[in-house]
Design an enzyme around this catalytic site. Structure first.
Site, short mmCIF file in Angstrom:
data_model
loop_
_atom_site.label_atom_id
_atom_site.label_comp_id
_atom_site.label_asym_id
_atom_site.label_seq_id
_atom_site.Cartn_x
_atom_site.Cartn_y
_atom_site.Cartn_z
N CYS A 54 -1.30 3.73 -1.63
CA CYS A 54 -1.17 4.93 -1.27
C CYS A 54 -1.56 5.95 -2.11
O CYS A 54 -1.99 6.89 -1.90
CB CYS A 54 0.36 5.04 -0.57
N ARG A 137 -1.93 2.28 7.99
CA ARG A 137 -2.93 3.01 7.59
C ARG A 137 -3.91 3.52 8.70
O ARG A 137 -4.71 2.97 8.99
CB ARG A 137 -3.90 2.73 6.48
C1 BEZ Z 1 0.65 0.38 -1.49
O1 BEZ Z 1 0.40 0.00 -2.44
O2 BEZ Z 1 0.25 1.49 -1.17
C2 BEZ Z 1 1.15 -0.67 -0.51
C3 BEZ Z 1 0.80 -2.08 -0.46
C4 BEZ Z 1 1.35 -2.98 0.15
C5 BEZ Z 1 2.51 -2.31 1.35
C6 BEZ Z 1 2.81 -1.08 1.29
C7 BEZ Z 1 1.90 -0.05 0.52
#
Ligand code: BEZ
Length: 236
Positions: A54, A137
């Site tokens: 994110c 997402r």
């Molecule tokens: C992230 O790194 O944004 C992420 C990765 C796995 C699950 C949720 C967020």
């Protein structure tokens, strides 16, 4: 809809009016979509603050903010986190994160707090097979008439392609402004597809017209549309 303690949300679809809501954000309260009259909107969700994928996505979107502004487009983010978490995360991004040459990145677009998941559920961003507590997402492209025009969903583990997000936005605006369709992998400057022939006469004419049309067959004709004409119309 409520059945046996399970809330079923009908997911918005392409062509639907964007569901409206009021929410607290990092830029104050917003009424969506009515605060953004006459603009395109990209409403997107991410799973959680202070997570690496994110963070990389926010920095990329932040670095492109001016490009989206030139395309008359308002970015609005959302996650199932509280406002103070959002503020702390955006401060951390600005003050500490240096990634791929991006640093000191100030995120100026609103980030919605959605602890109740009310907004995320309205937009089908909670997909229980992936997570019951975080949004996937999602990316909703919403036009100036508040109609949903494209929807993308990516899983938690894969960062989005922001070049593709911009390409889709430019493609939608080009299709609307020039009354054309766009072939696979189209980019500004590539040939565009003219609307299908509506009669035998037009089909015949098209096959005989070699000046400005390129017809692969009567139903598949393209014409030139310069990158400059697209850029001028879209205000780039
Ligand atoms: C992230 O790194 O944004 C992420 C990765 C796995 C699950 C949720 C967020």
């Amino acid at each position: 809809m409520e059945t046996n303690n399970t809330t079923i949300n009908v997911m918005p679809r392409i062509g639907d009016i964007a569901p409206s809501f009021t929410a607290k954000t990092t830029q104050g309260q917003i009424n969506f979509p009515s605060d953004y009259k006459g603009k395109w909107k990209i409403l997107f969700s991410h799973p959680a603050d202070f997570t690496p994928v994110c963070t990389s996505e926010f920095m990329t979107f932040g670095s492109m903010a001016e490009e989206f502004e030139k395309l008359n487009t308002q970015l609005v983010g959302l996650s199932v986190d509280g406002l103070y978490s959002h503020i702390a995360w955006l401060r951390t991004i600005k003050e500490k994160i240096d990634w791929k040459g991006m640093k000191n990145m100030e995120i100026m677009f609103p980030l919605i707090e959605d602890i109740t998941m009310d907004v995320a559920k309205k937009y089908g961003m909670i997909q229980p097979g992936e997570s019951t507590t975080s949004a996937v997402r999602a990316v909703f492209f919403i036009d100036p008439h508040d109609i949903i025009r494209t929807i993308m969903y990516y899983p938690l583990s894969l960062g989005r392609n922001f070049d593709e997000i911009k390409r889709v936005l430019i493609g939608l605006q080009t299709a609307d402004n020039f009354g054309v369709a766009l072939p696979a992998d189209w980019r500004p400057g590539d040939e565009v597809i003219v609307p299908p022939a509506g009669s035998c006469g037009v089909a015949k004419e098209r096959m005989q017209n070699t000046d400005d049309l390129h017809c692969y067959d009567w139903f598949f004709c393209t014409k030139k549309l310069s990158k400059e004409a697209v850029e001028e119309k879209l205000g780039k």
